[in-house]
Scaffold this motif. Structure first.
Motif, mmCIF file in Angstrom:
data_model
loop_
_atom_site.group_PDB
_atom_site.id
_atom_site.type_symbol
_atom_site.label_atom_id
_atom_site.label_comp_id
_atom_site.label_asym_id
_atom_site.label_seq_id
_atom_site.Cartn_x
_atom_site.Cartn_y
_atom_site.Cartn_z
ATOM 1 N N GLU A 34 -0.260 -20.457 8.487
ATOM 2 C CA GLU A 34 0.551 -21.672 8.375
ATOM 3 C C GLU A 34 0.778 -21.957 6.902
ATOM 4 O OE1 GLU A 34 0.537 -26.407 9.459
ATOM 5 O OE2 GLU A 34 -0.802 -25.080 10.543
ATOM 6 N N LEU A 35 2.048 -22.014 6.519
ATOM 7 C CA LEU A 35 2.440 -22.271 5.141
ATOM 8 C C LEU A 35 3.144 -23.618 5.087
ATOM 9 C CD1 LEU A 35 2.834 -21.143 2.194
ATOM 10 C CD2 LEU A 35 5.062 -20.331 2.983
ATOM 11 N N LEU A 36 2.629 -24.531 4.266
ATOM 12 C CA LEU A 36 3.256 -25.841 4.085
ATOM 13 C C LEU A 36 3.973 -25.854 2.747
ATOM 14 C CD1 LEU A 36 0.518 -28.334 5.301
ATOM 15 C CD2 LEU A 36 2.565 -27.605 6.495
ATOM 16 N N ILE A 37 5.221 -26.293 2.777
ATOM 17 C CA ILE A 37 6.007 -26.403 1.546
ATOM 18 C C ILE A 37 6.499 -27.834 1.404
ATOM 19 C CG2 ILE A 37 6.705 -23.982 1.529
ATOM 20 C CD1 ILE A 37 9.456 -24.862 2.615
ATOM 21 N N VAL A 43 13.104 -31.094 2.211
ATOM 22 C CA VAL A 43 12.999 -29.766 2.816
ATOM 23 C C VAL A 43 13.723 -29.834 4.157
ATOM 24 C CG1 VAL A 43 11.461 -28.002 3.725
ATOM 25 C CG2 VAL A 43 10.771 -29.322 1.725
ATOM 26 N N ARG A 44 14.721 -28.977 4.304
ATOM 27 C CA ARG A 44 15.471 -28.943 5.562
ATOM 28 C C ARG A 44 14.882 -27.886 6.486
ATOM 29 N NH1 ARG A 44 21.087 -27.294 3.657
ATOM 30 N NH2 ARG A 44 19.681 -25.727 2.868
ATOM 31 N N LEU A 45 15.170 -28.008 7.751
ATOM 32 C CA LEU A 45 14.711 -27.037 8.739
ATOM 33 C C LEU A 45 15.208 -25.634 8.380
ATOM 34 C CD1 LEU A 45 13.244 -26.526 11.392
ATOM 35 C CD2 LEU A 45 15.356 -27.066 12.591
ATOM 36 N N GLU A 46 16.438 -25.556 7.896
ATOM 37 C CA GLU A 46 17.009 -24.262 7.514
ATOM 38 C C GLU A 46 16.226 -23.619 6.370
ATOM 39 O OE1 GLU A 46 19.237 -27.142 7.308
ATOM 40 O OE2 GLU A 46 19.589 -26.901 9.439
ATOM 41 N N ASP A 47 15.710 -24.461 5.447
ATOM 42 C CA ASP A 47 14.914 -23.945 4.330
ATOM 43 C C ASP A 47 13.637 -23.276 4.845
ATOM 44 O OD1 ASP A 47 16.770 -25.034 2.514
ATOM 45 O OD2 ASP A 47 15.693 -26.937 2.433
ATOM 46 N N CYS A 48 12.987 -23.925 5.817
ATOM 47 C CA CYS A 48 11.759 -23.372 6.401
ATOM 48 C C CYS A 48 12.052 -22.063 7.130
ATOM 49 C CB CYS A 48 11.130 -24.376 7.367
ATOM 50 S SG CYS A 48 10.465 -25.843 6.557
ATOM 51 N N ALA A 49 13.138 -22.041 7.896
ATOM 52 C CA ALA A 49 13.499 -20.844 8.658
ATOM 53 C C ALA A 49 13.853 -19.686 7.724
ATOM 54 C CB ALA A 49 14.669 -21.152 9.591
ATOM 55 N N THR A 50 14.604 -19.964 6.667
ATOM 56 C CA THR A 50 14.995 -18.929 5.709
ATOM 57 C C THR A 50 13.769 -18.359 5.009
ATOM 58 O OG1 THR A 50 17.128 -20.005 5.360
ATOM 59 C CG2 THR A 50 16.394 -18.467 3.654
ATOM 60 N N ASN A 52 10.680 -18.408 6.109
ATOM 61 C CA ASN A 52 9.906 -17.704 7.124
ATOM 62 C C ASN A 52 10.416 -16.275 7.284
ATOM 63 O OD1 ASN A 52 8.824 -16.811 9.724
ATOM 64 N ND2 ASN A 52 8.284 -18.937 10.072
ATOM 65 N N ARG A 53 11.733 -16.117 7.436
ATOM 66 C CA ARG A 53 12.331 -14.780 7.602
ATOM 67 C C ARG A 53 12.108 -13.914 6.364
ATOM 68 N NH1 ARG A 53 16.233 -17.867 10.386
ATOM 69 N NH2 ARG A 53 17.500 -18.096 8.519
ATOM 70 N N ALA A 54 12.233 -14.513 5.185
ATOM 71 C CA ALA A 54 12.078 -13.742 3.946
ATOM 72 C C ALA A 54 10.634 -13.252 3.776
ATOM 73 C CB ALA A 54 12.489 -14.601 2.748
ATOM 74 N N ILE A 55 9.669 -14.083 4.131
ATOM 75 C CA ILE A 55 8.264 -13.669 4.032
ATOM 76 C C ILE A 55 7.972 -12.582 5.059
ATOM 77 C CG2 ILE A 55 5.864 -14.409 4.361
ATOM 78 C CD1 ILE A 55 6.734 -17.164 3.220
ATOM 79 N N GLU A 56 8.454 -12.772 6.293
ATOM 80 C CA GLU A 56 8.243 -11.761 7.338
ATOM 81 C C GLU A 56 8.831 -10.412 6.945
ATOM 82 O OE1 GLU A 56 9.650 -13.408 11.046
ATOM 83 O OE2 GLU A 56 7.646 -14.165 11.507
ATOM 84 N N ALA A 57 9.937 -10.419 6.203
ATOM 85 C CA ALA A 57 10.568 -9.172 5.766
ATOM 86 C C ALA A 57 9.666 -8.411 4.792
ATOM 87 C CB ALA A 57 11.919 -9.464 5.120
ATOM 88 N N LEU A 68 3.447 -16.300 11.837
ATOM 89 C CA LEU A 68 3.741 -17.066 10.628
ATOM 90 C C LEU A 68 4.520 -18.322 10.987
ATOM 91 C CD1 LEU A 68 3.851 -17.373 7.507
ATOM 92 C CD2 LEU A 68 5.946 -15.999 7.578
ATOM 93 N N MET A 69 4.049 -19.466 10.471
ATOM 94 C CA MET A 69 4.773 -20.715 10.656
ATOM 95 C C MET A 69 4.956 -21.365 9.285
ATOM 96 S SD MET A 69 3.926 -24.146 12.853
ATOM 97 C CE MET A 69 2.790 -24.859 11.693
ATOM 98 N N VAL A 70 6.199 -21.576 8.895
ATOM 99 C CA VAL A 70 6.512 -22.272 7.651
ATOM 100 C C VAL A 70 6.975 -23.662 8.041
ATOM 101 C CG1 VAL A 70 7.985 -22.331 5.606
ATOM 102 C CG2 VAL A 70 7.157 -20.137 6.470
ATOM 103 N N ALA A 71 6.338 -24.676 7.445
ATOM 104 C CA ALA A 71 6.666 -26.060 7.786
ATOM 105 C C ALA A 71 6.701 -26.919 6.532
ATOM 106 C CB ALA A 71 5.637 -26.614 8.766
#
Length: 155
Positions: A34-37, A43-50, A52-57, A68-71
């Motif tokens: 769990e990553l808190l930013i 912080v928008r939902l899109e920022d968390c999703a983007t 999340n995808r970049a870290i998973e890559a 992985l959960m970015v919140a």
């Protein structure tokens, strides 16, 4: 097990040049990360999703399975970094001291040494039978504080 420090390093590199920053990262033995930013603005939902995808890559699921959960560190969550305190200067906060006293106050200042709060308090005044309400400004060292949260009054 994927180390939280590795995830923090990746996230900080990806957030460089933005007003967003890492607040905290936890990793369990089961592979739950769990990553808190937070952000100086929002912080928008899109920022968390983007993010999340970049870290998973950058992490390899073939080597190790993980979740992985970015919140966003939301309103009402504990402030952890000095940068978060500076973001809420002048706003109402709820402070719980280590001795169990809870204070609702305005956050006037935040430094490396501690915070300065202003709040109303009833005090006995010489020559008066009843306590009167006075405005108090007091500094608290970090060692005295259990937690601080932004306080929203819905009245």
């Amino acid at each position: 097990m994927i180390d939280a420090k590795q995830v923090i390093a990746i996230a900080e590199r990806l957030l460089e040049g933005t007003d967003m920053f890492v607040v905290e990262c936890t990793s369990s033995p089961m592979g739950d990360i769990e990553l808190l930013i937070d952000s100086d603005s929002a912080v928008r939902l899109e920022d968390c999703a983007t993010l999340n995808r970049a870290i998973e890559a950058e992490l390899d699921r073939e080597v190790e399975d993980y979740s992985l959960m970015v919140a966003s560190a939301g309103i009402g969550s504990e402030l952890k970094l000095l940068r978060q305190y500076r973001k809420v200067l002048g706003r109402s906060v709820e402070v719980l001291l280590k001795d169990g006293i809870k204070i609702l106050a305005h956050l006037d200042d935040a430094t490396e040494a501690g915070i300065t709060l202003s709040y109303e308090e009833k005090q006995a005044v010489e020559g008066k039978k009843r306590k009167i309400t006075v405005e108090v400004t007091k500094e608290y060292r970090w060692e005295e504080i259990k937690y601080v949260k932004e306080y929203l009054d819905f009245k």
